[in-house]
Design a protein around this motif. Structure first.
Motif, mmCIF file in Angstrom:
data_model
loop_
_atom_site.group_PDB
_atom_site.id
_atom_site.type_symbol
_atom_site.label_atom_id
_atom_site.label_comp_id
_atom_site.label_asym_id
_atom_site.label_seq_id
_atom_site.Cartn_x
_atom_site.Cartn_y
_atom_site.Cartn_z
ATOM 1 N N TYR A 115 17.861 -12.188 -68.700
ATOM 2 C CA TYR A 115 17.271 -12.940 -67.454
ATOM 3 C C TYR A 115 18.292 -12.815 -66.487
ATOM 4 N N ASN A 116 17.879 -12.887 -65.406
ATOM 5 C CA ASN A 116 18.618 -13.047 -63.918
ATOM 6 C C ASN A 116 19.050 -14.519 -63.860
ATOM 7 N N PRO A 117 20.537 -15.071 -64.005
ATOM 8 C CA PRO A 117 20.435 -16.434 -64.259
ATOM 9 C C PRO A 117 20.362 -16.947 -62.667
ATOM 10 N N PHE A 118 19.783 -18.179 -62.859
ATOM 11 C CA PHE A 118 19.673 -18.893 -61.582
ATOM 12 C C PHE A 118 18.949 -18.078 -60.449
ATOM 13 N N THR A 119 18.080 -17.298 -60.477
ATOM 14 C CA THR A 119 17.430 -16.507 -59.982
ATOM 15 C C THR A 119 16.239 -17.327 -59.009
ATOM 16 N N GLU A 120 16.075 -17.072 -57.769
ATOM 17 C CA GLU A 120 14.989 -17.691 -57.121
ATOM 18 C C GLU A 120 13.673 -17.126 -57.826
ATOM 19 N N LEU A 121 12.812 -18.358 -58.100
ATOM 20 C CA LEU A 121 11.572 -18.064 -58.661
ATOM 21 C C LEU A 121 10.324 -18.428 -57.756
ATOM 22 N N CYS A 122 9.194 -18.166 -58.202
ATOM 23 C CA CYS A 122 7.837 -18.313 -57.160
ATOM 24 C C CYS A 122 7.326 -19.536 -57.651
ATOM 25 N N MET A 123 7.340 -20.530 -56.641
ATOM 26 C CA MET A 123 6.855 -21.806 -56.828
ATOM 27 C C MET A 123 6.067 -22.327 -55.697
ATOM 28 N N ASP A 124 4.934 -23.311 -55.916
ATOM 29 C CA ASP A 124 4.050 -23.639 -54.875
ATOM 30 C C ASP A 124 4.735 -25.070 -54.481
ATOM 31 N N GLU A 125 4.149 -25.778 -53.346
ATOM 32 C CA GLU A 125 4.705 -26.975 -52.697
ATOM 33 C C GLU A 125 4.798 -27.930 -53.682
ATOM 34 N N TYR A 126 4.168 -27.965 -54.983
ATOM 35 C CA TYR A 126 4.208 -29.233 -55.916
ATOM 36 C C TYR A 126 4.931 -28.875 -57.061
ATOM 37 N N GLY B 260 9.544 -7.422 -72.287
ATOM 38 C CA GLY B 260 10.426 -8.539 -71.850
ATOM 39 C C GLY B 260 9.868 -9.461 -70.952
ATOM 40 N N ALA B 261 10.514 -9.681 -69.951
ATOM 41 C CA ALA B 261 10.164 -10.493 -68.793
ATOM 42 C C ALA B 261 9.506 -9.661 -67.744
ATOM 43 N N ALA B 262 9.558 -8.369 -67.775
ATOM 44 C CA ALA B 262 9.105 -7.500 -66.734
ATOM 45 C C ALA B 262 7.633 -6.809 -66.703
ATOM 46 N N ARG C 83 5.239 -26.459 -59.223
ATOM 47 C CA ARG C 83 4.627 -25.639 -60.171
ATOM 48 C C ARG C 83 4.891 -24.153 -59.866
ATOM 49 N N LEU C 84 5.250 -23.443 -60.969
ATOM 50 C CA LEU C 84 5.506 -21.978 -60.905
ATOM 51 C C LEU C 84 4.238 -21.154 -60.645
ATOM 52 N N ILE C 85 4.123 -20.041 -59.848
ATOM 53 C CA ILE C 85 3.062 -19.285 -59.662
ATOM 54 C C ILE C 85 3.714 -17.870 -59.873
ATOM 55 N N PRO C 86 2.575 -17.052 -59.989
ATOM 56 C CA PRO C 86 2.876 -15.563 -60.497
ATOM 57 C C PRO C 86 3.589 -14.844 -59.246
ATOM 58 N N ASP D 27 3.763 -12.854 -71.297
ATOM 59 C CA ASP D 27 4.956 -13.579 -71.785
ATOM 60 C C ASP D 27 5.769 -14.031 -70.680
ATOM 61 N N ILE D 28 7.207 -14.436 -70.906
ATOM 62 C CA ILE D 28 7.904 -15.225 -69.947
ATOM 63 C C ILE D 28 8.128 -14.372 -68.580
ATOM 64 N N GLN D 29 8.630 -15.433 -67.706
ATOM 65 C CA GLN D 29 8.975 -15.234 -66.313
ATOM 66 C C GLN D 29 7.948 -14.428 -65.339
ATOM 67 N N TRP D 30 6.797 -14.566 -65.706
ATOM 68 C CA TRP D 30 5.919 -14.096 -64.668
ATOM 69 C C TRP D 30 6.014 -14.357 -63.186
ATOM 70 N N TYR D 31 6.897 -15.339 -63.113
ATOM 71 C CA TYR D 31 7.010 -15.933 -61.997
ATOM 72 C C TYR D 31 8.264 -15.662 -61.139
ATOM 73 N N GLU D 32 9.092 -14.338 -61.720
ATOM 74 C CA GLU D 32 10.257 -14.048 -61.477
ATOM 75 C C GLU D 32 10.019 -12.656 -60.854
ATOM 76 N N PRO D 33 10.187 -12.471 -59.350
ATOM 77 C CA PRO D 33 9.903 -11.063 -58.770
ATOM 78 C C PRO D 33 10.902 -10.275 -59.091
ATOM 79 N N ARG D 34 12.085 -10.253 -59.536
ATOM 80 C CA ARG D 34 13.177 -9.278 -59.977
ATOM 81 C C ARG D 34 13.228 -8.960 -61.472
ATOM 82 N N ALA D 35 12.515 -9.472 -62.151
ATOM 83 C CA ALA D 35 12.589 -9.212 -63.662
ATOM 84 C C ALA D 35 12.690 -7.956 -64.035
ATOM 85 N N THR D 36 13.594 -7.354 -64.937
ATOM 86 C CA THR D 36 13.639 -6.005 -65.202
ATOM 87 C C THR D 36 13.433 -5.790 -66.893
#
Length: 421
Positions: free
Chosen positions: A60-71, A17-19, A73-76, A47-56
């Motif tokens: 999906y964890n709804p409206f969760t905080e994602l890893c993102m750069d200053e521009y 899955g996302a984990a 853009r999602l990051i791992p 696959d999906i949500q490589w930028y989601e630190p809490r994926a299990t």
């Protein structure tokens, strides 16, 4: 040309899955390099949500905080992909996959992160911000990560340019873009803009569109802007979904060709659904897996393995390393369904294709509930001379025949290469 033949590889979704984590990706890449690369398997796709630190898992964890750069853009997520620390992104993992002689891919969602719009973060290459290009009315029905991007807004193209230039700098070879294939025509302009940005990023990448079912009336658009597109929603190990694929493949078979491939989705084989150590392996029977591999190959769908490869048994390895079947996947041309009939209380389906190396392929499927023997006069595929025939799964050969007699198990298949004497 990108994707001159239908892509073959592995995707992390069916099992994790996302984990999925970096160590799992590396282990599967090593397995592919050691055992499958010589047969043509080459893509390793996160696959999906490589930028989601809490994926299990697959939820999906709804409206969760994602890893993102200053521009914007999602990051791992570094806790899951430690080599990405220090702003390196997927570059170290891609470099490792490349060192094995393989290619590296990632999943993305259409649009711009909702959190970028809410925080009004910058977009590289423009003075516009995420909030100014986000199309807040355009959201995914099953995932809360993204807003669509309004292609008419200044800064929208710069956003897509920036993410694909980032992926190019990481060394990405394959993009699976989700929440876009079946949204047409509502999001068609965004798809075209996304494709243009990808194709101008300076690196060749396969563009795969999901989820399905894609729209048959938009086939020419898909062929012009992408390399593969899903013709089904998520495909899992259920006979009714495999049975349904025959009608989907019949509708889409005229659109396969170099650089553009209707996609019947991943192969849910071997260990799947993450807790496979507890016996959670594919529910497809061996005969159903043979049917799946036969149909995907004569139809020339992309072949993307969904199971944990390090847990494959002998049957699964034989399934995906049969050189004759993989040659059919590579060489079949003008594949199509010849007929679909009920005979003796069983349903049978016959497909044929010419071979780029000479001869003719036949694939015979028993979609019924009984093991049975069927006779197929070769005149039904306009072969009127005595010919040789080789069954590709067993290797059995016969000479000087004008009729194929096939004993086929319920939900099973036979595939033949027919050649003139």
């Amino acid at each position: 040309m990108v994707a001159k033949t239908a892509p073959m590889g592995w995707n992390s979704w069916d099992c994790y899955g996302a984990a999925v984590t970096e160590d799992i990706v590396r282990k599967n890449a090593e397995f592919m390099a050691q055992n499958l690369k010589k047969y043509g398997w080459e893509y390793i796709v996160v696959d999906i949500q490589w930028y989601e630190p809490r994926a299990t898992g697959h939820e999906y964890n709804p409206f969760t905080e994602l890893c993102m750069d200053e521009y914007s853009r999602l990051i791992p997520a570094v806790n899951r992909f430690p080599s990405s620390a220090g702003g390196k992104g997927f570059a170290p993992l891609a470099e490792y996959v490349h060192s094995l002689g393989l290619k590296f891919g990632i999943h993305i969602m259409r649009g711009i992160p909702r959190q970028a719009a809410h925080k009004n973060t910058k977009i590289l290459g423009t003075n516009r911000t995420a909030a100014q290009v986000a199309k807040t009315s355009s959201i995914c029905a099953w995932n809360t990560d993204m807003y669509g991007v309004d292609p008419h807004k200044e800064g929208a193209r710069e956003y897509y340019d920036s993410i694909f230039k980032l992926y190019a700098s990481w060394g990405v070879d394959f993009i699976k873009c989700d929440d876009i294939a079946r949204e047409l025509p509502h999001e068609e302009e965004e798809l075209v803009m996304l494709s243009e940005a990808l194709h101008h990023c300076g690196r060749d990448m396969v563009l795969s569109l999901s989820p399905g079912p894609a729209l048959l009336e938009k086939a020419e658009l898909y062929k012009q802007i992408s390399n593969m597109w899903r013709i089904t929603d998520d495909f899992w190990d259920k006979w009714e979904l495999l049975y349904d694929m025959f009608s989907r493949a019949e509708k889409w078979c005229t659109h396969t060709g170099a650089g553009h491939w209707p996609d019947a989705d991943m192969l849910p084989i071997g260990p799947i659904l993450q807790d496979y150590d507890s016996g959670n392996r594919t529910k497809f029977t061996e005969n159903e897996q043979i049917t799946m591999m036969t149909l995907w190959s004569i139809f020339r769908s992309p072949l993307m393995i969904g199971g944990e490869m390090t847990g494959f048994d002998e049957f699964t390895m034989n399934l995906i390393t049969n050189t004759e079947i993989l040659a059919m996947h590579r060489n079949a041309r003008n594949a199509h369904q010849v007929w679909r009939r009920e005979i003796g209380g069983n349903e049978y389906i016959l497909w044929t294709a010419s071979s780029a190396e000479g001869g003719r392929y036949l694939a015979v499927f028993n979609a019924g509930e009984k093991d049975a023997t069927i006779e197929i006069p070769l005149a039904e595929v306009e072969i009127y001379d005595k010919v040789t025939a080789k069954e590709l799964w067993s290797g059995e050969e016969v000479s000087a025949v004008d009729l194929i007699e096939a004993e086929i198990a319920s939900h099973g298949a036979k595939a033949y290469l027919i050649g003139r004497r």
